[in-house]
Design an enzyme around this catalytic site. Sequence first.
Site, short mmCIF file in Angstrom:
data_model
loop_
_atom_site.label_atom_id
_atom_site.label_comp_id
_atom_site.label_asym_id
_atom_site.label_seq_id
_atom_site.Cartn_x
_atom_site.Cartn_y
_atom_site.Cartn_z
N HIS A 145 11.85 -2.83 -1.44
CA HIS A 145 12.13 -1.50 -2.26
C HIS A 145 13.11 -1.07 -2.84
CE1 HIS A 145 9.31 -1.53 1.69
NE2 HIS A 145 9.02 -0.73 1.38
N HIS A 199 12.96 -2.85 2.55
CA HIS A 199 13.28 -4.22 2.29
C HIS A 199 13.78 -4.04 0.78
CE1 HIS A 199 9.09 -5.50 1.32
NE2 HIS A 199 9.42 -5.31 2.69
N LYS A 201 8.01 0.18 9.44
CA LYS A 201 8.22 -1.90 8.51
C LYS A 201 10.08 -1.56 8.20
CE LYS A 201 3.76 -3.30 8.79
NZ LYS A 201 3.01 -2.82 7.23
N1 ARG Z 1 3.33 2.85 0.44
C1 ARG Z 1 3.29 2.17 -0.15
C2 ARG Z 1 3.51 0.82 -0.27
O1 ARG Z 1 4.45 0.16 0.27
C3 ARG Z 1 3.19 2.59 -1.62
C4 ARG Z 1 3.04 4.13 -2.23
C5 ARG Z 1 3.23 4.21 -3.58
N2 ARG Z 1 2.47 5.45 -3.72
C6 ARG Z 1 0.92 5.55 -4.04
N3 ARG Z 1 1.40 6.66 -4.02
N4 ARG Z 1 0.10 5.49 -3.76
O2 ARG Z 1 3.11 -0.44 -1.16
#
Ligand code: ARG
Length: 566
Positions: free
Chosen positions: A133, A130, A127
């Site tokens: 983030h 962007h 993905k």
């Molecule tokens: N990959 C997730 C997102 O883009 C964020 C992960 C954050 N960390 C976690 N331990 N849940 O929404």
Amino acid sequence: MVDFKEVISECLKQMIDEMTIEEIKLLIEVPPNKEMGDYAFPCFKLAKIFRKSPNMIAEEIAKNLLLTEDITKVINLGGYVNFFVNKEQLAKKVINQVLSEKSEYGKSDMGKGKKVIVDFSSPNIAKPFHIGHIRTTVIGNALHKIYESQGYDTVRINHLGDYGTQFGKLIVAYKLWGNKEAVEENPIKELLKLYVKFHDEAELKPEMEDEARAWFTKLEHGDHEAKELWQWFRDESLKEFQRVYDLLEIDFDSFAGESFYSDKMDAVVEELTKKGLLVESQGTMIVDLEDENLPPALIQKNDGSTLYLTRDLAAGIYRKNTYDFEKCIYVVGSQQILHFQQYFAVIKKMGYDWYKDLIHVPFGMVALEEGTMSTRKGRVVFLEDVLNQAIEKTKEIIIEKNPEAGDIDQIAKEVGVGAVVFQELSNSRIKDYTFSWDRTLSFEGETGPYVQYTHARCCAVKRKANEEVTANVNYDLLADEDASEVLKVIETFNKSIVLAMTKNEPHIVTRFVLDLAQAFNKFYHNRPILVDDKDLKLARLALVEATRQTIENALKLLGINSPTKM
Ligand code: ARG
């Protein structure tokens, strides 16, 4: 470090039994103008305790207070006790400390021997990385540096979104329409195209969803083909993410993402079962959280597959066992507040008292001027594009304004990237905001380039002076109002860092460094530095160096470089 509020509170405490030093300190204010002194203590609260008018109390205190060498004068003004601090003393202490501690100035070892995990950035494989983030990435990095500066041992974890049913979809799409060369050339854009196409087609042919689920199950069971494709998607995506991390100069100690826990989830499910927490609900397995006033936590779907939440549970337990953290901080958007409440609640129900050490640090959403971001609809601004455009624009400005600056590419990179990072760290975390190219690329006002320019200005003055700068100067010459203002700000550096740390709010450090730049620029405009009077020149140069060093240290905590020319 001289903490004048502390010194004043201690003085006052001798006459006020009824309040603690901390309570006194919290009341101390800065008067609206310099003639009224540097600090003021309001006596209105004491009026109730002493049953006297605030005016009378202030008068009594001002008359009888025993002063220290840090305070030169005390007066009472309408219910306030006003303090004038010893400016020479301030200059002496601050200049000595900054010039001897150098890059260590602002640091402490209050966190010695304690571990803090910062889980941040964590984009999803295949993905786009962007503009949404950027906040977790730069806030997380700043928090890591802030904790580290206070002696904590920090562990930076990128909890990559590299697992889940979407990989089943991607495999199906790739097998149907994919092209190896195209993916290799432009991994994220190509994989995203496949993902979007899958969704479009699956709307007409819902059986594709079943196929995708089947492929994900294969992946979970270690099927060779599935694993190979998944690994390739992951590697190619990481290459792209790494380009952004390189631009930002951000490193991680671990990239153990969601897939890392794929073999650690059975144990969690088993433990939940043993502890009697897992119940069946319409074929799925959940933990009831009614007594925590939360909706039930979904642990396992009816096809047996696990979820994002299950992986966070496994990760939490793994991290506690592996790192024995004091705190585990999750820098993740406010859309996931409920997720983290549920996750922490399940850990609590499992009987782990370290649920208290799990901290969600949420932040507001980034929208685009055209509306909310949508990866599926292709409405997305790539972070890499934002950084590269900022660098390009900076380069144009430097070529126009200061073509002799030196290594223009390097400076443009430090200033362009710094501008984007600084802007992200300028607002309180939780506010939503709309991304605007204009604002991000504007260098006017309270921006990163303004602070960096102030740093470069200090460097330019030093170069021009061509004198050895030492702390051994006549401090009486730094007692003017403009110099004192700069010194007073510098003096609060450590306190600002600690406050930023306690609140997990890097913008407190951003505010600090803006205040410092503003105070210094006022000094610079009002007080000539390279004067004939050598003692005065050396004293002011010492102040320039203290400012420069403190700006450098502060920007470093935010993940921003300080060029010496721009
Ligand atoms: N990959 C997730 C997102 O883009 C964020 C992960 C954050 N960390 C976690 N331990 N849940 O929404």
